[in-house]
Design an enzyme around this catalytic site. Structure first.
Site, PDB file in Angstrom:
ATOM      1  N   GLU A  66     -41.455  22.863  84.359  1.00 30.40           N
ATOM      2  CA  GLU A  66     -41.213  24.291  84.087  1.00 30.40           C
ATOM      3  C   GLU A  66     -40.283  24.966  85.088  1.00 30.40           C
ATOM      4  O   GLU A  66     -40.633  25.980  85.704  1.00 30.40           O
ATOM      5  CB  GLU A  66     -42.565  25.045  84.061  1.00 30.40           C
ATOM      6  CG  GLU A  66     -43.483  24.577  82.962  1.00 30.40           C
ATOM      7  CD  GLU A  66     -44.802  25.346  82.940  1.00 30.40           C
ATOM      8  OE1 GLU A  66     -45.249  25.679  81.844  1.00 30.40           O
ATOM      9  OE2 GLU A  66     -45.385  25.603  84.013  1.00 30.40           O
ATOM     10  N   VAL A  67     -39.102  24.424  85.243  1.00 29.91           N
ATOM     11  CA  VAL A  67     -38.137  25.056  86.149  1.00 29.91           C
ATOM     12  C   VAL A  67     -37.413  26.190  85.411  1.00 29.91           C
ATOM     13  O   VAL A  67     -36.830  25.969  84.356  1.00 29.91           O
ATOM     14  CB  VAL A  67     -37.114  24.014  86.656  1.00 29.91           C
ATOM     15  CG1 VAL A  67     -36.036  24.694  87.485  1.00 29.91           C
ATOM     16  CG2 VAL A  67     -37.824  22.940  87.460  1.00 29.91           C
TER      17      VAL A  67
END
Ligand code: ACM
Length: 654
Positions: free
Chosen positions: A294-295
């Protein structure tokens, strides 16, 4: 009377352990367990076996209430010359029990199984005679606990390790850093815990203690430091690691946040090199988890220097930048002799073949990783924070769709991990969100693939709940309800309710880490065993009221209690949100009583009565105070039976 006594004193039924063993053949008779009980060990000179023997004896004493002084050899643990890792053979006969294993892990598992066999019999505690041959289906059977979003003190970890051992889980995945907290003492970079933890972190001595505690129980400890996203807490002390200038403060909200490590600066990798050097020495396990999920690329896109770096290195997209970063980190992890683990998002063509992928986004992602030659573990479908019933998780198999994977790909899947993310979980409630549901996942990962009967699983789940209590797992439901001061009706309402998971809670109100989790929804478990049993009874009534007199009586008692319960709840600021829920339960009780009346008397209900009531209870489906009224289900079963017979349809046979 005579008949009744004979039934009561009939030989106790063999109670199947959970996870269900691969082979188990019950035999006649039983082994008596009394205060002389003692375990003798042959062939193992291993402190872990000795301490497991002491623990098992103490546990049996706790489980039975018998003060054990020992003296009589009842269980013999022997080292076998053959047998694969973790396997064991257990023979219980009226004379003695013999446990054979070739490894320490096998012996530990066999001891756990033995303690589960002990039940109250006609004259005392006993273990039914049985021959068991057992081994795991998957080598990786994990539980992840997020200690960042809500801090979990050391005793939470200890008792959950005991519970893991009880159901033969063998990997604790310790999620130690995230936006909301950095939870380990770093001596090289002390500002990580000094500024990033609100004072809640594990000292290195405590980490070593937990690793030893876990090892004693046959459990590996895999740390996760989640990078390059989920890193706000790092930047409070070290803003120079971030992709945008600070200052930063510990994140109090839940979600995905922008602060992300700067992949373009050499200083980032120098820092990580030193940090990983320290942490890979502290955590002896072969595996080291770097997160990678989840960047949010916003900071990368907004930084002129990062964009210039990306152009210079022909990194066209944020995914390319992430792949570059992960590649550099993988090199550092390897430099310290470790095997890297990352979530799905770390998968990229440059990744080394031995990097392990933990899949949370679905079977296709896991298959994709395996097709590229990576070992994988499945967590998709095992997220405990969604508060699904045990049956939901039980149906998820790590050997995903055969269409997606050939045999070679399938052989790369090492197992799975239950994940306890802690946005809506505190040290007080965490046990009740993990257990006993995680035992169903443990069984999926241990037992044969075709062990899929859900009713039988729930029988074992009830039994394992008692074992879990004996190792210190606490639901805290009753004490939380008492603390709410809502009167005697609160417990009845709680038994009829189920808490929503993250999906339902995050849309219900604005939560942060500073919002107390002390409400009704936090006390009640995700799944109501009471309602499940009532639903089974309702099904029996629906399929033939004549043969279900006992079930009708039990349902009548429950519905009567529900219908009168609304008057049993005292109002205060914690219970006022429950008023509509409580009214619904009372109405449901009244409808249930009428439905039972029609079914048991054979009188017909007025035309459309059942259909109208079904519509009415449908409107009760909408959660109230982040709680689902589970009690709807048995009443619905009865109403459907009435509606079906009124319209002449044969619903049960469809
Ligand atoms: C994850 O749930 N972001 C691993």
């Amino acid at each position: 009377m005579k008949i009744l006594l004979a039934v009561l004193l009939a030989p106790m039924l063999y109670s199947t352990p959970m996870p269900q063993p691969w082979k188990s053949v019950p035999a006649a008779g039983h082994l008596v367990i009394d205060s002389n009980f003692a375990i003798e060990v042959h062939g193992f000179t291993d402190a872990r076996v000795d301490s497991a023997v002491r623990r098992s004896t103490a546990r049996i004493s706790r489980q039975t209430g018998i003060p054990i002084i020992g003296g009589k050899r009842v269980l013999v643990v022997e080292r076998a010359t053959e047998g694969a890792d973790e396997s064991y053979v257990l023979d219980v006969s009226p004379e003695k029990a013999v446990l054979e294993a070739s490894t320490v892990e096998g012996a530990l598992h066999g001891l756990e199984t033995f303690t589960q066999l002990i039940m109250p019999g006609a004259e005392g505690f006993e273990a039914a005679s049985v021959h068991i041959e057992d081994h795991p289906r998957f080598p990786w059977r994990g539980l992840m606990i997020d200690c960042s979003r809500h801090w979990m003190p050391i005793e939470v970890i200890e008792r959950n390790l005991d519970a893991m051992a009880a159901v033969k889980l063998n990997a604790l995945h310790w999620h130690l850093s995230d936006d909301q907290g950095f939870r380990v003492e770093s001596k090289r970079f002390p500002k990580l815990q000094q500024f990033g933890s609100d004072g809640h972190f594990y000292t290195q001595d405590q980490v070593r203690h937990i690793i030893a505690y876990a090892r004693d129980r046959g459990i590996r400890v895999v740390p996760e430091f989640d990078i390059p996203g989920h890193t706000t807490s790092w930047f409070v002390g070290y803003p120079e690691l971030a992709s945008a200038p600070g200052p930063y403060s510990i994140e109090r909200s839940w979600g995905i946040f922008q602060p992300t490590m700067d992949p373009s600066r050499e200083e980032t990798y120098k820092f990580l090199d030193k940090f990983l050097g320290e942490m890979t020495a502290l955590f002896p396990d072969q595996y080291f988890h770097v997160g990678g999920d989840e960047v949010d690329p916003t900071q990368w896109k907004q930084s002129a220097s990062i964009q210039a770096f990306a152009r210079a290195h022909h990194l066209k997209t944020p995914d390319d930048l992430q792949a570059y970063f992960i590649h550099r980190v993988e090199g550092l992890v390897k430099k310290y002799g470790k095997t890297m683990i990352g979530w799905d998002e770390v998968l990229n063509p440059e990744l080394q073949a031995d990097t392990l992928i933990q899949s949370w986004r679905g079977p296709a992602a896991l298959a994709n990783a395996a097709r590229k030659g990576h070992h994988g573990i499945l967590s998709y479908g095992y997220y405990l924070d969604h508060m699904n019933p045990a049956s939901f998780h039980y149906a998820i198999d790590p050997q995903i769709d055969q269409q997606l994977l050939d045999d070679k790909g399938a052989s790369l899947i090492l197992g799975g991990e239950a994940c306890m993310w802690t946005e809506y979980v505190t040290p007080e409630t965490v046990d009740s969100r993990i257990w006993p549901i995680a035992a169903a996942i443990a069984e999926r990962l241990w037992s044969p693939k075709d062990v899929t009967n859900v009713d039988s699983m729930y029988d074992r789940l009830d039994a394992i709940s008692r074992v879990l209590e004996s190792v210190g797992i606490r639901s805290n439901e009753q004490s939380m309800l008492r603390r709410m001061g809502g009167g005697p009706g609160l417990r009845v309402l709680a038994d009829a309710s189920e808490s929503l998971g993250i999906d339902g809670r995050q849309v219900a109100r604005k939560y942060t880490s500073l919002v107390p989790l002390n409400r009704f929804v936090d006390a009640v478990p995700p799944e109501s065993p009471t309602v499940r049993r009532l639903e089974q009874m309702a099904q029996k009534v629906a399929s033939g009221p004549a043969g279900a007199k006992a079930e009708i009586a039990r349902l009548r008692a429950a519905f009567t209690e529900w219908s009168a319960n609304d008057t049993q709840i005292d109002g205060n600021f914690l219970t006022s949100e429950l008023i509509p829920l409580s009214r619904n339960l009372s109405n449901l009780g009244s409808v249930g009583l009428r439905a039972l009346e029609y079914l048991s008397s054979g009188k017909s209900a007025p035309p459309d009565w059942a259909a109208q009531q079904l519509q009415e209870i449908g409107s009760m489906e909408k959660p109230v105070a982040e709680v689902r009224l589970a009690a709807i289900s048995p009443v619905r079963v009865l109403l459907k039976a009435i509606a079906g017979s009124a319209s002449g349809s044969v619903e049960e046979h469809k």
